[in-house]
Design an enzyme around this catalytic site. Structure first.
Site, mmCIF file in Angstrom:
data_model
loop_
_atom_site.group_PDB
_atom_site.id
_atom_site.type_symbol
_atom_site.label_atom_id
_atom_site.label_comp_id
_atom_site.label_asym_id
_atom_site.label_seq_id
_atom_site.Cartn_x
_atom_site.Cartn_y
_atom_site.Cartn_z
ATOM 1 N N TRP A 104 22.585 27.846 18.154
ATOM 2 C CA TRP A 104 22.782 29.300 18.159
ATOM 3 C C TRP A 104 21.466 30.025 18.361
ATOM 4 O O TRP A 104 21.399 31.047 19.037
ATOM 5 C CB TRP A 104 23.488 29.743 16.882
ATOM 6 C CG TRP A 104 24.801 29.037 16.734
ATOM 7 C CD1 TRP A 104 25.121 28.077 15.823
ATOM 8 C CD2 TRP A 104 25.949 29.191 17.583
ATOM 9 N NE1 TRP A 104 26.396 27.628 16.045
ATOM 10 C CE2 TRP A 104 26.924 28.286 17.113
ATOM 11 C CE3 TRP A 104 26.239 29.985 18.696
ATOM 12 C CZ2 TRP A 104 28.177 28.166 17.714
ATOM 13 C CZ3 TRP A 104 27.490 29.879 19.293
ATOM 14 C CH2 TRP A 104 28.436 28.969 18.798
ATOM 15 N N ASP A 171 19.913 36.129 12.115
ATOM 16 C CA ASP A 171 21.312 35.744 12.303
ATOM 17 C C ASP A 171 21.702 34.968 11.045
ATOM 18 O O ASP A 171 21.306 33.825 10.865
ATOM 19 C CB ASP A 171 21.454 34.876 13.562
ATOM 20 C CG ASP A 171 22.845 34.245 13.681
ATOM 21 O OD1 ASP A 171 23.723 34.535 12.844
ATOM 22 O OD2 ASP A 171 23.044 33.452 14.630
ATOM 23 N N LYS A 195 32.766 33.124 8.252
ATOM 24 C CA LYS A 195 32.390 32.062 7.314
ATOM 25 C C LYS A 195 32.547 32.618 5.897
ATOM 26 O O LYS A 195 33.652 32.639 5.387
ATOM 27 C CB LYS A 195 30.965 31.573 7.573
ATOM 28 C CG LYS A 195 30.889 30.511 8.647
ATOM 29 C CD LYS A 195 30.707 31.070 10.002
ATOM 30 C CE LYS A 195 30.177 30.012 10.948
ATOM 31 N NZ LYS A 195 30.399 30.338 12.347
#
Ligand code: PMP
Length: 359
Positions: A104, A171, A195
């Site tokens: 990511w 992030d 999440k």
């Protein structure tokens, strides 16, 4: 009839508290006794405005954010965030700094390069992202430093958050609300909801509005964080249901003790599983021990030929979602906030039993 209990280790979307599912289901049928479904009310209605305001204030309350910080919930995933970050924070002719600690982070770097000069100041790509780089320098003339606090695929996590001479942007998709953080250290924290925060469909941005609007770049209002903040996350139709279920999940977190309690639970779960990985020679962790993620534990079997037999056993125990990401192989047990420690015990029991049979 429902089948036997599933122990859901999915990497996201993932397990949420049972009571959140129940409240969300009820709201689909009748939202707060209104006779209307949460799915059919206007985002401009008073009841939904209250949901949005509550969700925004819960983010700030749970994380202890400074009063002037703003919260918005947008579509597009954290992946759109990868592009919005440089658009909103990199000056025209300026530059950004990144740590590359996984898949990511790599995507975030790529998006920044599309916008302007991008320096990767640290990377763990040399060892398949199995550790968190330390002891690197962040140039003091960069417009910001971006990092990924938890690397969902590789199972590493910054145990200590980096210090930076320039605004920090993180992030936090896969470990937000898993522990206390000092929000004032960050210009922006963002992450997909799917999440610890709630279901897929909303991406949360928590930011200091003072730090926005200084790039000299003209932006589409949809890509302009300052605009979304000024419009209270209602510039266009927000992801209504995802915001609602995120609000319920945050209410649950608050009711059980907030991020301090989440940190305690997560540490206990991670210790239980990593201790088993370290104790049983059949299993091997794939990351540097000091950088192990409490959210996503990655491991392999020392003899890959035993994998099919192990797979049969954990499936029989009702475990779901522990196959590793294709770029790491082996296994990944994601232990987000709502996963009970009993589920981790079930996995550890299976590992012990398997080791007795095959060890
Ligand atoms: N960052 C991290 C750390 C992630 O784990 C993910 C998705 N699992 C993303 C970004 C991408 O998020 P999305 O799918 O919401 O774009």
């Amino acid at each position: 009839a429902t089948k036997t209990k599933v122990h859901n280790y999915s990497a996201g979307p993932c397990i949420l508290p049972r009571e959140v599912f129940e409240k969300a289901a009820q709201a689909v049928l009748d939202f707060e006794g209104s006779g209307l479904s949460i799915l059919e009310i206007s985002h401009r209605s008073k009841p939904f405005e209250a949901v949005m305001a509550k969700a925004q204030s819960l983010v700030k309350e749970l994380l202890g954010a400074p009063d002037n910080y703003q919260v918005v919930f947008l579509g597009g995933g954290a992946s759109l965030g990868f592009h919005m970050v440089p658009l909103n924070y990199m000056k025209l002719g300026g530059k950004s700094a990144y740590a590359n600690t996984g898949e990511w982070a790599t995507r975030a770097v790529k998006e920044s390069k599309l916008v302007g000069d991008t320096i990767v100041v640290a990377s763990s790509e040399d060892k398949n992202f199995s550790y968190i780089p330390k002891g690197y320098a962040i140039p003091s003339d960069a417009d910001y430093f971006h990092f990924t606090s938890n690397n969902t695929i590789f199972g590493t996590q910054y145990r200590q958050l980096p210090k930076s001479p320039v605004p920090l942007i993180c992030d936090m998709s896969s470990d937000i609300f898993s522990r206390p953080v000092n929000v004032a250290d960050f210009a922006l924290i963002y992450g997909g909801a799917q999440k610890n925060m709630g279901p897929a469909g909303a991406t949360m941005y928590l930011f200091d509005p003072e730090r926005l609007g200084h790039t000299g770049r003209k932006l589409s209002p949809m890509l302009d964080l300052k605009n979304h903040g000024a419009k209270e996350s209602m510039y266009n139709t927000p992801p209504v249901f995802a915001v609602y279920v995120s609000m319920l999940t945050m209410e649950w977190m608050k009711s059980v003790g907030g991020v301090v309690e989440m940190e305690r639970r997560n540490a206990a779960k991670a210790k239980l599983l990593y201790d088993a990985i370290d104790r049983l020679p059949l299993f091997k962790g794939t990351t540097a021990a000091e950088d192990r993620s409490v959210m996503n534990a990655t491991f392999v079997m020392s003899d890959a030929a035993l994998e099919p037999a192990f797979d049969v056993m954990w499936k029989e125990a009702g475990i779901s979602g522990i196959r590793g990401h294709r770029s790491v192989g082996g296994y990944r047990a994601s232990m987000y906030n709502a996963l009970p420690i009993d589920s981790v015990q079930v996995l550890v029991d299976v590992m012990e039993e398997f080791a007795k049979k095959h060890g």
